[in-house]
Design a protein around this motif. Structure first.
Motif, PDB file in Angstrom:
ATOM      1  N   TYR A 238       0.819  -1.217   0.000  1.00  0.00           N
ATOM      2  CA  TYR A 238       0.000   0.000   0.000  1.00  0.00           C
ATOM      3  C   TYR A 238       0.849   1.262   0.000  1.00  0.00           C
ATOM      4  O   TYR A 238       0.590   2.192  -0.779  1.00  0.00           O
ATOM      5  CB  TYR A 238      -0.913  -0.024   1.231  1.00  0.00           C
TER       6      TYR A 238
ATOM      7  N   TYR B 111       2.500   2.130  -3.457  1.00  0.00           N
ATOM      8  CA  TYR B 111       1.514   2.574  -4.443  1.00  0.00           C
ATOM      9  C   TYR B 111       0.941   3.943  -4.063  1.00  0.00           C
ATOM     10  O   TYR B 111       0.761   4.816  -4.924  1.00  0.00           O
ATOM     11  CB  TYR B 111       0.375   1.556  -4.554  1.00  0.00           C
ATOM     12  N   TYR B 112       0.660   4.132  -2.775  1.00  0.00           N
ATOM     13  CA  TYR B 112       0.069   5.397  -2.329  1.00  0.00           C
ATOM     14  C   TYR B 112       1.022   6.569  -2.585  1.00  0.00           C
ATOM     15  O   TYR B 112       0.621   7.610  -3.116  1.00  0.00           O
ATOM     16  CB  TYR B 112      -0.283   5.306  -0.847  1.00  0.00           C
TER      17      TYR B 112
ATOM     18  N   TYR C 156      -3.542   5.049  -6.978  1.00  0.00           N
ATOM     19  CA  TYR C 156      -4.438   5.112  -5.825  1.00  0.00           C
ATOM     20  C   TYR C 156      -5.353   3.893  -5.812  1.00  0.00           C
ATOM     21  O   TYR C 156      -5.602   3.297  -4.757  1.00  0.00           O
ATOM     22  CB  TYR C 156      -5.279   6.385  -5.856  1.00  0.00           C
TER      23      TYR C 156
ATOM     24  N   ALA D  84      -3.485   0.913  -4.575  1.00  0.00           N
ATOM     25  CA  ALA D  84      -3.308   0.989  -3.117  1.00  0.00           C
ATOM     26  C   ALA D  84      -4.598   0.595  -2.409  1.00  0.00           C
ATOM     27  O   ALA D  84      -4.582  -0.156  -1.425  1.00  0.00           O
ATOM     28  CB  ALA D  84      -2.885   2.396  -2.716  1.00  0.00           C
ATOM     29  N   ILE D  85      -5.716   1.083  -2.921  1.00  0.00           N
ATOM     30  CA  ILE D  85      -7.018   0.781  -2.316  1.00  0.00           C
ATOM     31  C   ILE D  85      -7.334  -0.703  -2.396  1.00  0.00           C
ATOM     32  O   ILE D  85      -7.873  -1.300  -1.459  1.00  0.00           O
ATOM     33  CB  ILE D  85      -8.116   1.620  -2.999  1.00  0.00           C
TER      34      ILE D  85
ATOM     35  N   GLU E 121      -6.552   7.372   3.577  1.00  0.00           N
ATOM     36  CA  GLU E 121      -5.751   8.362   2.850  1.00  0.00           C
ATOM     37  C   GLU E 121      -5.909   8.248   1.335  1.00  0.00           C
ATOM     38  O   GLU E 121      -6.054   9.249   0.629  1.00  0.00           O
ATOM     39  CB  GLU E 121      -4.270   8.233   3.216  1.00  0.00           C
ATOM     40  N   ALA E 122      -5.843   6.997   0.825  1.00  0.00           N
ATOM     41  CA  ALA E 122      -5.934   6.806  -0.624  1.00  0.00           C
ATOM     42  C   ALA E 122      -7.317   7.199  -1.133  1.00  0.00           C
ATOM     43  O   ALA E 122      -7.451   7.825  -2.191  1.00  0.00           O
ATOM     44  CB  ALA E 122      -5.617   5.356  -0.990  1.00  0.00           C
ATOM     45  N   HIS E 123      -8.368   6.845  -0.386  1.00  0.00           N
ATOM     46  CA  HIS E 123      -9.730   7.246  -0.781  1.00  0.00           C
ATOM     47  C   HIS E 123      -9.847   8.775  -0.805  1.00  0.00           C
ATOM     48  O   HIS E 123     -10.412   9.344  -1.741  1.00  0.00           O
ATOM     49  CB  HIS E 123     -10.752   6.666   0.205  1.00  0.00           C
TER      50      HIS E 123
ATOM     51  N   ASN F 198      -7.403  11.174  -1.023  1.00  0.00           N
ATOM     52  CA  ASN F 198      -6.612  11.823  -2.075  1.00  0.00           C
ATOM     53  C   ASN F 198      -7.185  11.549  -3.465  1.00  0.00           C
ATOM     54  O   ASN F 198      -7.118  12.404  -4.350  1.00  0.00           O
ATOM     55  CB  ASN F 198      -5.158  11.350  -1.997  1.00  0.00           C
ATOM     56  N   LEU F 199      -7.720  10.334  -3.649  1.00  0.00           N
ATOM     57  CA  LEU F 199      -8.366  10.032  -4.926  1.00  0.00           C
ATOM     58  C   LEU F 199      -9.588  10.924  -5.108  1.00  0.00           C
ATOM     59  O   LEU F 199      -9.854  11.422  -6.219  1.00  0.00           O
ATOM     60  CB  LEU F 199      -8.762   8.562  -4.982  1.00  0.00           C
TER      61      LEU F 199
ATOM     62  N   CYS G 137     -12.093   1.128  -6.459  1.00  0.00           N
ATOM     63  CA  CYS G 137     -12.152   2.591  -6.408  1.00  0.00           C
ATOM     64  C   CYS G 137     -13.036   3.132  -7.530  1.00  0.00           C
ATOM     65  O   CYS G 137     -13.269   2.472  -8.542  1.00  0.00           O
ATOM     66  CB  CYS G 137     -10.754   3.187  -6.512  1.00  0.00           C
TER      67      CYS G 137
END
Length: 358
Positions: free
Chosen positions: A210, A213-214, A233, A236-237, A245-247, A249-250, A346
Motif C-alpha cells: 500500500y 503505491y500510495y 491510488y 493501493a485501495i 488516505e488513498a480514498h 486523495n483520490l 475505487c
C-alpha cells in the motif's frame, strides 16, 4: 630390570615432552601476548553482547545499552552491538548518537545492508540530510552479497530484493522531500519528483504494498499526471481498502478533474472509514469538503447521482447497516461484507486503467 629401565625412560620422555610444550606455550604468550589479550577481550565482549541481546528482546532498553557499551569497551569491532545500540538511540530520539553508531558499524562492515538503510533513513527523516541519505541508499543497493541458497534454510537473494525495495521506497521519499525544499524553482522540483517516481517504480519490482503505491500516486498527483495518480491510488485501495488516505486523495484528484460523482463516492468512503475509527475532527472536515463537491455537482447539472443506486434502481445506502453504540459507530456483518467488496474497488477505475487516446 628391563621393565624398570623402560618405564624410567618412558616417564622421562613424557616429562621432557610436557616440559617442552609448556615452554613453547610460555614462549607463544611472550611472542603473541597482544593476540591472546585480544581474544580474551573478544570473548568477554561477546558475553556482554549476549546479555545485551537478551535485554533488547525483552525491551529493557537501558539494561541493553549498558551491556552493549560494556561489550564495546572490550570488543569495539562488534558491528551488530553498534547496530542494536543505534536502534535503541533512535527510539530515545537521540539521533546524533544513533548516526554515530550506524556509521561505526558500517566502517566495520560496509556491506551491512539493513544498517546502511536505517542510517540513511535517520539522515533523511531526522537530520534532513537528504543528499547523503540518497547516496547511502544507492550504496546499500549497489553492494550485492554473494548469493547463498539452501532450500528451506536461507535465500539471501530474496532478502536482498526485499531490502533493495525498502531502499528504493525510502529513496523516493527523500527525493520528494528535496522537491519541497527548492522553493520557487519549479524545474528542479519536477526533476526531483520525477526521480522519486522512478525510485518507487523500482521498489515495486520486488515489493508491492500500500505505502509504495500510495506515495507513487501522490507524487504523480503533484506532477499532475492524473491518470497515473488515479491508477496507483486504485492499486493501493485494492491492497488495503480501509486506509482512508488513498480514498481521500483520490476524491481530491477526481474533484480537480471535475469528475464529481466519482469524487463524492470516494469522499463518502473516506469519511465513513474515519467515522468507524472515531476520528471526529477529520471526519467533519471530509464531510465539509464533500458538501462543497456535492454543490458543484448540482451546479454542473448532475442531479441523478446525488444518491447511490444499486442495479435495481433503488437507493443504496450503508446507513441501514450502521448503528451507534455508546456514541461510537458500530458495523454489522452485512456492512463488513460490503466493505470488502465495495471499498476495495475505487471510483473511476475503468477510466484510470484505460489507455490514453492517441
Amino acid at each position: 630390570m628391563k621393565q624398570k629401565i623402560f618405564e624410567f625412560f618412558k616417564n622421562t620422555t613424557v616429562r621432557i615432552i610436557s616440559l617442552m610444550l609448556f615452554m613453547l606455550f610460555l614462549l607463544s604468550i611472550f611472542l603473541f601476548y597482544d593476540v591472546y589479550v585480544y581474544q580474551v577481550k573478544k570473548c568477554v565482549g561477546f558475553y556482554w553482547v549476549y546479555r545485551g541481546d537478551k535485554y533488547y528482546k525483552k525491551n529493557k532498553t537501558q539494561h541493553a545499552i549498558d551491556c552493549y557499551k560494556k561489550a564495546l569497551t572490550y570488543y569495539p569491532e562488534h558491528y551488530r552491538a553498534r547496530y542494536n545500540l543505534a536502534n535503541i538511540y533512535v527510539v530515545y530520539e537521540d539521533y546524533y548518537s544513533a548516526l554515530e553508531q550506524y556509521s561505526k558499524a558500517l566502517e566495520i562492515k560496509p556491506d551491512f545492508m539493513i544498517a546502511r538503510i536505517d542510517y540513511a533513513l535517520v539522515l533523511s527523516s531526522a537530520a534532513f540530510n537528504h543528499d547523503k541519505a540518497i547516496s547511502e541508499y544507492k550504496k546499500a543497493i549497489e553492494k550485492k552479497p554473494k548469493w547463498i541458497y539452501i532450500p528451506f534454510f536461507i535465500n539471501n537473494r530474496k532478502t536482498y530484493n526485499y531490502n533493495s525495495a525498502v531502499a528504493y521506497y525510502n529513496m523516493g521519499l527523500a527525493y520528494r522531500a528535496k522537491s519541497l525544499l527548492v522553493g520557487e524553482n519549479k524545474f528542479s522540483a519536477r526533476e526531483y519528483l520525477r526521480l522519486s517516481v522512478e525510485a518507487y517504480k523500482k521498489a515495486l519490482k520486488n515489493l508491492k504494498n500500500y505505502e509504495i503505491y500510495y506515495n507513487l500516486a501522490l507524487t504523480h498527483q503533484l506532477l499532475e499526471n492524473n491518470k497515473d495518480a488515479g491508477r496507483n491510488y486504485c492499486r493501493a485501495i485494492e491492497l488495503e481498502p480501509l486506509r482512508y488516505e488513498a480514498h481521500y486523495n483520490l476524491a481530491i484528484l477526481l474533484r480537480d478533474m471535475k469528475m464529481y460523482r466519482d469524487s463524492v463516492e470516494e469522499f463518502k468512503k473516506a469519511g465513513l472509514i474515519l467515522d468507524i475509527d472515531g476520528d471526529n475532527i477529520k471526519t467533519r472536515y471530509i464531510y465539509d469538503v464533500l458538501s462543497g463537491v456535492t454543490q458543484k455537482m448540482v451546479l454542473s447539472g448532475d442531479y441523478d447521482y446525488l444518491a447511490d443506486k444499486d442495479e435495481s434502481g433503488k437507493q443504496s445506502s450503508y446507513e441501514d447497516d450502521l448503528t451507534y453504540n455508546g456514541g461510537k459507530l458500530a458495523i454489522s456483518s452485512k456492512f463488513d461484507r460490503s466493505v470488502s467488496k465495495s471499498y476495495s474497488t475505487c471510483a473511476a477505475k475503468e477510466f484510470f486503467e484505460s489507455e490514453d487516446d492517441e
